[in-house]
Design an enzyme around this catalytic site. Structure first.
Site, PDB file in Angstrom:
ATOM      1  N   HIS A   1      47.407  16.782  81.962  1.00 33.94           N
ATOM      2  CA  HIS A   1      48.757  17.165  81.538  1.00 33.94           C
ATOM      3  C   HIS A   1      49.705  17.000  82.716  1.00 33.94           C
ATOM      4  CE1 HIS A   1      46.520  20.716  82.845  1.00 33.94           C
ATOM      5  NE2 HIS A   1      47.653  21.137  83.391  1.00 33.94           N
TER       6      HIS A   1
ATOM      7  N   HIS B   1      53.209  18.534  84.195  1.00 27.54           N
ATOM      8  CA  HIS B   1      54.192  19.621  84.097  1.00 27.54           C
ATOM      9  C   HIS B   1      55.598  19.059  84.248  1.00 27.54           C
ATOM     10  CE1 HIS B   1      51.384  23.102  84.709  1.00 27.54           C
ATOM     11  NE2 HIS B   1      50.640  22.162  85.274  1.00 27.54           N
TER      12      HIS B   1
HETATM   13  P1  5GP Z   1      47.273  23.567  85.313  1.00 29.27           P
HETATM   14  O1  5GP Z   1      47.124  24.801  86.168  1.00 29.27           O
HETATM   15  O2  5GP Z   1      45.937  23.168  84.701  1.00 29.27           O
HETATM   16  O3  5GP Z   1      47.956  22.419  85.997  1.00 29.27           O
HETATM   17  O4  5GP Z   1      48.251  23.979  84.161  1.00 29.27           O
HETATM   18  C1  5GP Z   1      47.853  24.600  82.982  1.00 29.27           C
HETATM   19  C2  5GP Z   1      49.106  25.134  82.331  1.00 29.27           C
HETATM   20  O5  5GP Z   1      48.838  25.352  80.960  1.00 29.27           O
HETATM   21  C3  5GP Z   1      49.576  26.469  82.896  1.00 29.27           C
HETATM   22  O6  5GP Z   1      50.926  26.339  83.322  1.00 29.27           O
HETATM   23  C4  5GP Z   1      49.429  27.438  81.736  1.00 29.27           C
HETATM   24  O7  5GP Z   1      50.460  28.383  81.690  1.00 29.27           O
HETATM   25  C5  5GP Z   1      49.462  26.522  80.540  1.00 29.27           C
HETATM   26  N1  5GP Z   1      48.688  26.962  79.398  1.00 29.27           N
HETATM   27  C6  5GP Z   1      47.391  27.384  79.400  1.00 29.27           C
HETATM   28  N2  5GP Z   1      46.986  27.658  78.145  1.00 29.27           N
HETATM   29  C7  5GP Z   1      48.041  27.402  77.337  1.00 29.27           C
HETATM   30  C8  5GP Z   1      48.238  27.504  75.913  1.00 29.27           C
HETATM   31  O8  5GP Z   1      47.351  27.875  75.151  1.00 29.27           O
HETATM   32  N3  5GP Z   1      49.460  27.129  75.439  1.00 29.27           N
HETATM   33  C9  5GP Z   1      50.468  26.695  76.265  1.00 29.27           C
HETATM   34  N4  5GP Z   1      51.619  26.362  75.684  1.00 29.27           N
HETATM   35  N5  5GP Z   1      50.322  26.603  77.601  1.00 29.27           N
HETATM   36  C10 5GP Z   1      49.124  26.959  78.123  1.00 29.27           C
END
Ligand code: 5GP
Ligand code: ZN
Length: 136
Positions: free
Chosen positions: A101, A103
């Site tokens: 993903h 951001h």
């Molecule tokens: P990472 O730390 O892997 O780069 O980012 C994961 C992101 O996904 C975090 O910002 C977290 O808040 C978001 N996130 C995790 N689970 C969910 C979910 O079920 N729905 C949404 N909309 N965001 C999520």
């Protein structure tokens, strides 16, 4: 191309509802549930790729084009003052969901948010050794 145990596969393909701000045949863009700032969103490919290394080249190209389009639209609509693109790979780098993903983080003058690192101070010799390690 989907992983049944992956929450972002379920969200990207509409099996779990989300606040969707954009969708096409390859991607869904959703609002992050724990935003760093107002409008923080995530670009999710509909296919499962754990991280950047697994992303096919054509998908990687499309991600950047979509990031540009979304950043432009969000900046206009939210009237934010700046914008961060963040993409984490691996636990040590802050990745918590192992479905690629990107951001999209709108920034505001008064958002009191820190997205960054502690700057190092390598010597020219150290920089040259690293340059060689990567490039040669
Ligand atoms: P990472 O730390 O892997 O780069 O980012 C994961 C992101 O996904 C975090 O910002 C977290 O808040 C978001 N996130 C995790 N689970 C969910 C979910 O079920 N729905 C949404 N909309 N965001 C999520
Ligand atoms: Zn997935």
């Amino acid at each position: 191309m989907r992983d049944d145990n992956c929450i972002f596969c379920k969200i990207a393909n509409g099996d779990i509802p989300s606040k969707t701000i954009y969708e096409d045949e390859n991607f869904r863009v959703i609002l992050d549930l724990a935003p760093a700032a107002k409008g923080h969103a995530l670009i999710l490919p509909k296919n499962h790729y754990a991280n950047l290394y697994e992303l096919p080249d054509d998908t990687a190209s499309k991600v950047m084009l979509l990031a540009k389009k979304m950043a432009t639209q969000m900046t206009e609509k939210l009237q934010c003052d700046g914008f961060n693109l963040v993409q984490n790979n691996g636990e040590v780098a802050g990745q918590t969901v192992f479905h690629f993903h990107m951001h999209l983080i709108p920034r505001y003058k008064d958002d009191n948010q820190e997205i960054g690192w502690n700057p190092g101070n390598p010597s020219q010799e150290e920089l040259e050794a690293i340059r060689k390690q990567i490039a040669e």
